[in-house]
Design a protein around this motif. Sequence first.
Motif, PDB file in Angstrom:
ATOM      1  N   LEU A 120       0.859  -1.171   0.000  1.00  0.00           N
ATOM      2  CA  LEU A 120       0.000   0.000   0.000  1.00  0.00           C
ATOM      3  C   LEU A 120       0.900   1.228   0.000  1.00  0.00           C
ATOM      4  CD1 LEU A 120      -2.554  -1.066   2.752  1.00  0.00           C
ATOM      5  CD2 LEU A 120      -3.047  -0.865   0.309  1.00  0.00           C
ATOM      6  N   PHE A 121       0.485   2.285  -0.685  1.00  0.00           N
ATOM      7  CA  PHE A 121       1.271   3.514  -0.664  1.00  0.00           C
ATOM      8  C   PHE A 121       1.349   4.050   0.760  1.00  0.00           C
ATOM      9  CE2 PHE A 121       0.188   3.520  -5.200  1.00  0.00           C
ATOM     10  CZ  PHE A 121       1.428   3.815  -5.734  1.00  0.00           C
ATOM     11  N   ASP A 122       2.557   4.525   1.120  1.00  0.00           N
ATOM     12  CA  ASP A 122       2.809   5.106   2.431  1.00  0.00           C
ATOM     13  C   ASP A 122       2.456   4.134   3.558  1.00  0.00           C
ATOM     14  OD1 ASP A 122       3.800   7.160   4.025  1.00  0.00           O
ATOM     15  OD2 ASP A 122       1.835   8.060   4.331  1.00  0.00           O
ATOM     16  N   SER A 123       2.817   2.862   3.368  1.00  0.00           N
ATOM     17  CA  SER A 123       2.465   1.844   4.355  1.00  0.00           C
ATOM     18  C   SER A 123       3.491   0.723   4.326  1.00  0.00           C
ATOM     19  CB  SER A 123       1.073   1.279   4.049  1.00  0.00           C
ATOM     20  OG  SER A 123       0.789   0.160   4.860  1.00  0.00           O
ATOM     21  N   ASP A 124       3.580  -0.001   5.440  1.00  0.00           N
ATOM     22  CA  ASP A 124       4.419  -1.199   5.507  1.00  0.00           C
ATOM     23  C   ASP A 124       3.625  -2.459   5.220  1.00  0.00           C
ATOM     24  OD1 ASP A 124       6.947  -0.121   6.084  1.00  0.00           O
ATOM     25  OD2 ASP A 124       6.395   0.164   8.190  1.00  0.00           O
ATOM     26  N   GLN A 125       2.340  -2.308   4.884  1.00  0.00           N
ATOM     27  CA  GLN A 125       1.486  -3.457   4.630  1.00  0.00           C
ATOM     28  C   GLN A 125       1.425  -3.777   3.141  1.00  0.00           C
ATOM     29  OE1 GLN A 125      -2.340  -2.523   6.670  1.00  0.00           O
ATOM     30  NE2 GLN A 125      -1.906  -4.406   7.800  1.00  0.00           N
ATOM     31  N   TYR A 126       1.494  -5.070   2.847  1.00  0.00           N
ATOM     32  CA  TYR A 126       1.267  -5.507   1.482  1.00  0.00           C
ATOM     33  C   TYR A 126      -0.210  -5.362   1.132  1.00  0.00           C
ATOM     34  CZ  TYR A 126       5.898  -7.727   1.598  1.00  0.00           C
ATOM     35  OH  TYR A 126       7.240  -7.957   1.695  1.00  0.00           O
ATOM     36  N   VAL A 127      -0.487  -5.082  -0.139  1.00  0.00           N
ATOM     37  CA  VAL A 127      -1.872  -4.994  -0.596  1.00  0.00           C
ATOM     38  C   VAL A 127      -2.610  -6.294  -0.308  1.00  0.00           C
ATOM     39  CG1 VAL A 127      -3.311  -4.834  -2.676  1.00  0.00           C
ATOM     40  CG2 VAL A 127      -1.407  -3.258  -2.368  1.00  0.00           C
ATOM     41  N   ALA A 128      -1.911  -7.412  -0.449  1.00  0.00           N
ATOM     42  CA  ALA A 128      -2.536  -8.725  -0.237  1.00  0.00           C
ATOM     43  C   ALA A 128      -3.035  -8.895   1.193  1.00  0.00           C
ATOM     44  CB  ALA A 128      -1.537  -9.824  -0.565  1.00  0.00           C
ATOM     45  N   GLN A 129      -2.486  -8.156   2.123  1.00  0.00           N
ATOM     46  CA  GLN A 129      -2.885  -8.295   3.518  1.00  0.00           C
ATOM     47  C   GLN A 129      -4.183  -7.568   3.833  1.00  0.00           C
ATOM     48  OE1 GLN A 129       0.895  -6.757   4.975  1.00  0.00           O
ATOM     49  NE2 GLN A 129       1.417  -8.754   5.828  1.00  0.00           N
ATOM     50  N   THR A 130      -4.613  -6.691   2.920  1.00  0.00           N
ATOM     51  CA  THR A 130      -5.803  -5.877   3.204  1.00  0.00           C
ATOM     52  C   THR A 130      -6.899  -6.039   2.159  1.00  0.00           C
ATOM     53  OG1 THR A 130      -4.854  -3.996   2.010  1.00  0.00           O
ATOM     54  CG2 THR A 130      -4.424  -4.119   4.372  1.00  0.00           C
ATOM     55  N   ASN A 131      -6.535  -6.444   0.940  1.00  0.00           N
ATOM     56  CA  ASN A 131      -7.511  -6.537  -0.142  1.00  0.00           C
ATOM     57  C   ASN A 131      -7.975  -7.976  -0.276  1.00  0.00           C
ATOM     58  OD1 ASN A 131      -8.883  -6.463  -2.670  1.00  0.00           O
ATOM     59  ND2 ASN A 131      -7.776  -4.572  -3.155  1.00  0.00           N
ATOM     60  N   LYS A 132      -9.269  -8.195  -0.107  1.00  0.00           N
ATOM     61  CA  LYS A 132      -9.810  -9.557  -0.164  1.00  0.00           C
ATOM     62  C   LYS A 132     -10.116 -10.003  -1.580  1.00  0.00           C
ATOM     63  CE  LYS A 132      -9.603  -9.625   4.257  1.00  0.00           C
ATOM     64  NZ  LYS A 132      -8.466 -10.343   4.869  1.00  0.00           N
ATOM     65  N   SER A 133     -10.092  -9.071  -2.535  1.00  0.00           N
ATOM     66  CA  SER A 133     -10.390  -9.416  -3.920  1.00  0.00           C
ATOM     67  C   SER A 133      -9.224 -10.165  -4.541  1.00  0.00           C
ATOM     68  CB  SER A 133     -10.671  -8.140  -4.725  1.00  0.00           C
ATOM     69  OG  SER A 133     -10.650  -8.431  -6.109  1.00  0.00           O
ATOM     70  N   LYS A 134      -9.474 -11.349  -5.077  1.00  0.00           N
ATOM     71  CA  LYS A 134      -8.416 -12.128  -5.715  1.00  0.00           C
ATOM     72  C   LYS A 134      -7.855 -11.402  -6.926  1.00  0.00           C
ATOM     73  CE  LYS A 134      -9.918 -16.738  -4.274  1.00  0.00           C
ATOM     74  NZ  LYS A 134     -10.335 -18.101  -4.735  1.00  0.00           N
ATOM     75  N   GLU A 135      -8.688 -10.565  -7.551  1.00  0.00           N
ATOM     76  CA  GLU A 135      -8.248  -9.864  -8.754  1.00  0.00           C
ATOM     77  C   GLU A 135      -7.168  -8.834  -8.429  1.00  0.00           C
ATOM     78  OE1 GLU A 135     -10.036 -10.774 -11.603  1.00  0.00           O
ATOM     79  OE2 GLU A 135     -11.106 -12.152 -10.291  1.00  0.00           O
ATOM     80  N   LYS A 136      -7.257  -8.203  -7.253  1.00  0.00           N
ATOM     81  CA  LYS A 136      -6.436  -7.029  -6.985  1.00  0.00           C
ATOM     82  C   LYS A 136      -5.438  -7.197  -5.843  1.00  0.00           C
ATOM     83  CE  LYS A 136     -10.057  -3.845  -8.561  1.00  0.00           C
ATOM     84  NZ  LYS A 136     -10.931  -2.709  -8.195  1.00  0.00           N
ATOM     85  N   ARG A 137      -5.460  -8.342  -5.169  1.00  0.00           N
ATOM     86  CA  ARG A 137      -4.643  -8.380  -3.959  1.00  0.00           C
ATOM     87  C   ARG A 137      -3.157  -8.584  -4.228  1.00  0.00           C
ATOM     88  NH1 ARG A 137      -7.228 -13.703  -1.079  1.00  0.00           N
ATOM     89  NH2 ARG A 137      -6.394 -15.308  -2.455  1.00  0.00           N
ATOM     90  N   ARG A 138      -2.753  -9.122  -5.402  1.00  0.00           N
ATOM     91  CA  ARG A 138      -1.358  -9.198  -5.802  1.00  0.00           C
ATOM     92  C   ARG A 138      -0.491  -9.918  -4.757  1.00  0.00           C
ATOM     93  NH1 ARG A 138      -3.513  -7.651  -9.751  1.00  0.00           N
ATOM     94  NH2 ARG A 138      -2.908  -6.008 -11.205  1.00  0.00           N
ATOM     95  N   THR A 139      -0.177 -11.154  -5.019  1.00  0.00           N
ATOM     96  CA  THR A 139       0.703 -11.902  -4.124  1.00  0.00           C
ATOM     97  C   THR A 139       2.060 -11.222  -4.064  1.00  0.00           C
ATOM     98  OG1 THR A 139      -0.408 -13.963  -4.721  1.00  0.00           O
ATOM     99  CG2 THR A 139       1.777 -14.146  -3.715  1.00  0.00           C
TER     100      THR A 139
END
Length: 420
Positions: free
Chosen positions: A298-317
């Motif tokens: 995520l921009f300006d974050s230490d979290q991966y997008v995959a950790q917050t986005n439940k959509s399989k299309e957008k979560r990006r492993t």
Amino acid sequence: MDSTNGLKHSVPGKEAPLVTDTLTLRMFVGTWNVGGKSPNEGLNLRDWLLLPSPAEIYVIGFQEIIPLNAGNVLGPEDSGPAGKWLTLIREALNSNTSSNGESTTTLPCESRIQRDPSEQQHYYCLAASKQMVGIFLCVWVRADLYKHVCNLKVSCVGRGIMGYLGNKGSISISMTFYHTTFCFVCTHLASGEKDGDEMRRNLDVSEILKKTKFSHSFKALGHPLPPESILEHEKIIWLGDLNYRLAAGYNDTHELLKKNDWQALLEKDQLRIEQRAGRVFKEWKEGKILFAPTYKYLFDSDQYVAQTNKSKEKRRTPAWCDRILWKGEGLEQLWYVRGESKFSDHRPVYSLFSVHVDLTRKKLTPSIAAPDLSITRSCPSRPLTNTAMSSSCFAKVQAEEQLLLLTGAQRCIDPAPAGI
């Protein structure tokens, strides 16, 4: 750097002198996909670029310095962000930090060279830079060594839309430093994490190696013809967002991420799998990866997008998309690490190399061995005065592709601080 540092001498042979005089120097290589964001003036690159002991050469590549929309891919090139990145790099490399933490611009190049060479602070000149849509590559050389750079060439290969547009592809810069040939290849390869996408990336690498050509208009008498392809160079650095992903499901990846088990994750790394199978980068080297995946945050974050986005299309492993590889003798990697800037959805990656450079030609026939004019003809050895630097900056760039050039004054001389 002391002129005798790293020199090794050998006794010439009777027939054709075999010379092995070498100079050992340090080269910083960095790559960063900045996610289509233009830098703000307050962005500090010093933590990324400055080392406990400075390097002599800095090779810095970016991807997505502009958004990869249709207007930017098909329309006129937007060079504004590239200029901003150059300004930030120049400020980071050529600034002192005083004891009270204030940053001050260094003196012009000529003044720096005339000062005590034992000083720790050095000044850097921009040797070459080039933009192709969102890909941007620049090479900086310490000012007192800049005169030994010659035969600068650039070649671009588009691998994006329709297989040739520049939203994906490569910028390669070829140069000779003393008598050693270097090639720096900055790439942004095909994206996607579907099965088979790694083959598209392999094809990109193959096409870049095949289509990158450095043309030379003439051959100087008694001098070897500079390399015309990537693999003809003695030392090659390949950097960029290579986009190779993990051949593992999200759930497996997530568990290993929580344990910081990078080695288990790397067993699933597509680039390593493809290399082991001999399908890409055969006989190329990469250092040991001891850092977390560099994409996608995520921009300006230490979290991966995959950790917050439940959509399989957008979560990006998460994956190690951003890599630095090399090929050639006399290259030793000292560091291979990532930076922690939260500016982008990628983390920057950088490496420090120890590089052996030939100070003289390796093998000369007796008829050519006497006068060695290569440095004086191609790499002027006159003092780096303002005038000399201005003319030599332009004389060195002979690329058929249009390099993003600054004026001699911008490239080699920063304005002196007020009051000087």
